[in-house]
Scaffold this motif. Structure first.
Motif, PDB file in Angstrom:
ATOM      1  N   SER A 143       0.767  -1.293  -0.077  1.00  0.00           N
ATOM      2  CA  SER A 143      -0.089  -0.079  -0.063  1.00  0.00           C
ATOM      3  C   SER A 143       0.991   1.315  -0.002  1.00  0.00           C
ATOM      4  CB  SER A 143      -0.921   0.039   1.105  1.00  0.00           C
ATOM      5  OG  SER A 143       0.071   0.033   2.288  1.00  0.00           O
ATOM      6  N   ARG A 144       0.234   2.571  -0.293  1.00  0.00           N
ATOM      7  CA  ARG A 144       0.993   3.586  -0.509  1.00  0.00           C
ATOM      8  C   ARG A 144       1.731   3.849   1.005  1.00  0.00           C
ATOM      9  NH1 ARG A 144      -4.048   7.444  -2.255  1.00  0.00           N
ATOM     10  NH2 ARG A 144      -5.094   6.036  -0.768  1.00  0.00           N
ATOM     11  N   SER A 145       1.281   3.705   2.011  1.00  0.00           N
ATOM     12  CA  SER A 145       1.771   3.849   3.497  1.00  0.00           C
ATOM     13  C   SER A 145       2.861   2.807   3.815  1.00  0.00           C
ATOM     14  CB  SER A 145       0.783   3.949   4.528  1.00  0.00           C
ATOM     15  OG  SER A 145       0.359   2.816   4.972  1.00  0.00           O
ATOM     16  N   GLY A 146       2.629   1.625   3.014  1.00  0.00           N
ATOM     17  CA  GLY A 146       3.313   0.407   3.550  1.00  0.00           C
ATOM     18  C   GLY A 146       2.816  -0.367   4.729  1.00  0.00           C
ATOM     19  N   GLY A 147       1.699   0.084   5.058  1.00  0.00           N
ATOM     20  CA  GLY A 147       1.206  -0.784   6.130  1.00  0.00           C
ATOM     21  C   GLY A 147       0.280  -2.141   5.683  1.00  0.00           C
ATOM     22  N   ASN A 148       0.290  -2.118   4.499  1.00  0.00           N
ATOM     23  CA  ASN A 148      -0.449  -3.499   4.030  1.00  0.00           C
ATOM     24  C   ASN A 148       0.382  -3.809   2.768  1.00  0.00           C
ATOM     25  OD1 ASN A 148      -3.163  -3.391   5.704  1.00  0.00           O
ATOM     26  ND2 ASN A 148      -3.544  -1.687   4.561  1.00  0.00           N
ATOM     27  N   THR A 149       0.258  -5.463   2.875  1.00  0.00           N
ATOM     28  CA  THR A 149       1.071  -6.031   1.859  1.00  0.00           C
ATOM     29  C   THR A 149       0.296  -7.316   1.323  1.00  0.00           C
ATOM     30  OG1 THR A 149       2.347  -7.412   3.332  1.00  0.00           O
ATOM     31  CG2 THR A 149       3.309  -5.390   2.732  1.00  0.00           C
ATOM     32  N   PHE A 150       0.718  -7.912   0.122  1.00  0.00           N
ATOM     33  CA  PHE A 150      -0.279  -8.799  -0.219  1.00  0.00           C
ATOM     34  C   PHE A 150       0.832  -9.448  -1.250  1.00  0.00           C
ATOM     35  CE2 PHE A 150      -3.285 -11.235  -2.298  1.00  0.00           C
ATOM     36  CZ  PHE A 150      -3.452 -11.196  -3.515  1.00  0.00           C
ATOM     37  N   TYR A 151       0.774 -10.939  -1.131  1.00  0.00           N
ATOM     38  CA  TYR A 151       1.932 -11.815  -1.860  1.00  0.00           C
ATOM     39  C   TYR A 151       1.041 -13.039  -2.794  1.00  0.00           C
ATOM     40  CZ  TYR A 151       5.336  -9.920   1.314  1.00  0.00           C
ATOM     41  OH  TYR A 151       5.980  -8.805   2.147  1.00  0.00           O
ATOM     42  N   ALA A 152       1.882 -13.054  -3.809  1.00  0.00           N
ATOM     43  CA  ALA A 152       1.420 -14.571  -4.290  1.00  0.00           C
ATOM     44  C   ALA A 152       1.875 -15.594  -3.594  1.00  0.00           C
ATOM     45  CB  ALA A 152       1.982 -14.555  -5.655  1.00  0.00           C
ATOM     46  N   ASP A 153       0.963 -16.894  -3.445  1.00  0.00           N
ATOM     47  CA  ASP A 153       1.074 -17.962  -2.756  1.00  0.00           C
ATOM     48  C   ASP A 153       2.522 -18.372  -3.102  1.00  0.00           C
ATOM     49  OD1 ASP A 153      -2.259 -19.228  -3.239  1.00  0.00           O
ATOM     50  OD2 ASP A 153      -1.183 -17.695  -1.857  1.00  0.00           O
ATOM     51  N   SER A 154       3.013 -18.398  -4.383  1.00  0.00           N
ATOM     52  CA  SER A 154       4.263 -19.026  -4.635  1.00  0.00           C
ATOM     53  C   SER A 154       5.495 -18.509  -3.886  1.00  0.00           C
ATOM     54  CB  SER A 154       4.647 -18.859  -6.157  1.00  0.00           C
ATOM     55  OG  SER A 154       4.627 -17.634  -6.540  1.00  0.00           O
ATOM     56  N   VAL A 155       5.347 -17.285  -3.419  1.00  0.00           N
ATOM     57  CA  VAL A 155       6.541 -16.465  -2.685  1.00  0.00           C
ATOM     58  C   VAL A 155       6.397 -16.338  -1.403  1.00  0.00           C
ATOM     59  CG1 VAL A 155       7.123 -15.394  -5.024  1.00  0.00           C
ATOM     60  CG2 VAL A 155       5.630 -14.063  -3.440  1.00  0.00           C
ATOM     61  N   LYS A 156       4.903 -16.403  -0.797  1.00  0.00           N
ATOM     62  CA  LYS A 156       4.716 -16.224   0.601  1.00  0.00           C
ATOM     63  C   LYS A 156       5.445 -16.814   1.513  1.00  0.00           C
ATOM     64  CE  LYS A 156       0.265 -15.688   0.794  1.00  0.00           C
ATOM     65  NZ  LYS A 156      -1.335 -15.965   0.835  1.00  0.00           N
ATOM     66  N   GLY A 157       6.067 -15.960   2.357  1.00  0.00           N
ATOM     67  CA  GLY A 157       6.913 -16.646   3.599  1.00  0.00           C
ATOM     68  C   GLY A 157       8.480 -16.519   3.035  1.00  0.00           C
ATOM     69  N   ARG A 158       8.595 -16.406   1.719  1.00  0.00           N
ATOM     70  CA  ARG A 158      10.022 -16.427   1.316  1.00  0.00           C
ATOM     71  C   ARG A 158      10.135 -14.845   0.888  1.00  0.00           C
ATOM     72  NH1 ARG A 158      11.578 -18.851  -3.178  1.00  0.00           N
ATOM     73  NH2 ARG A 158       9.434 -18.792  -4.233  1.00  0.00           N
ATOM     74  N   PHE A 159       9.401 -14.208   0.355  1.00  0.00           N
ATOM     75  CA  PHE A 159       9.853 -12.849  -0.138  1.00  0.00           C
ATOM     76  C   PHE A 159       9.080 -11.843   0.696  1.00  0.00           C
ATOM     77  CE2 PHE A 159      10.315 -13.640  -5.020  1.00  0.00           C
ATOM     78  CZ  PHE A 159      11.164 -14.730  -4.805  1.00  0.00           C
ATOM     79  N   THR A 160       9.427 -10.625   0.861  1.00  0.00           N
ATOM     80  CA  THR A 160       9.154  -9.502   1.832  1.00  0.00           C
ATOM     81  C   THR A 160       9.140  -8.117   0.898  1.00  0.00           C
ATOM     82  OG1 THR A 160       9.771 -10.616   3.826  1.00  0.00           O
ATOM     83  CG2 THR A 160       9.248  -8.310   3.893  1.00  0.00           C
TER      84      THR A 160
END
Length: 124
Positions: free
Chosen positions: A52-69
């Motif tokens: 998000s614009r503030s950085g407070g919310n994020t969203f990941y593809a299942d293939s990278v969740k837990g590995r990418f930030t």
């Protein structure tokens, strides 16, 4: 309007880490939600992560969740993608993009501005 430039790609062994950066020009960086996408030859551009614009919310593809930030520093107009536990299937050209619509999203059609891409190659 915003101009984007990725950096930080390279060759890494499986299990290794890389940190991608995306430098944005202009004074309006904090008015855009941002995303990372990737693409391999012959395939469509694939969503990786959004913030998000503030950085407070994020969203990941299942293939990278837990590995990418995904993260951002609005003070220096920069977007980041920390990639850990890399796999050969993560090999792709990685693009950062600015989203003109409010909220987070995974559709590449909602992102109006794109960088030129940076190559990430993960060897097995």
């Amino acid at each position: 309007q915003v101009q984007l430039a990725e950096s930080g790609g390279g060759l890494v062994q499986a299990g290794g880490s890389l940190r991608l950066s995306c430098a944005a020009s202009g004074r309006t960086f904090n008015t855009y939600a941002m995303g990372w996408f990737r693409q391999t030859p012959g395939k469509e551009r694939e969503f990786v992560a959004a913030i998000s614009r503030s950085g407070g919310n994020t969203f990941y593809a299942d293939s990278v969740k837990g590995r990418f930030t995904i993260s951002r520093d609005n003070a220096v107009n920069t977007l980041y993608l920390q990639m850990n536990s890399l796999k050969p299937e993560d090999t792709a050209v990685y693009y950062c993009a600015a989203r003109t619509l409010p909220g987070l999203g995974s559709s590449r059609y909602d992102y109006a501005y794109w960088g030129q891409g940076t190559q990430v190659t993960v060897s097995s």
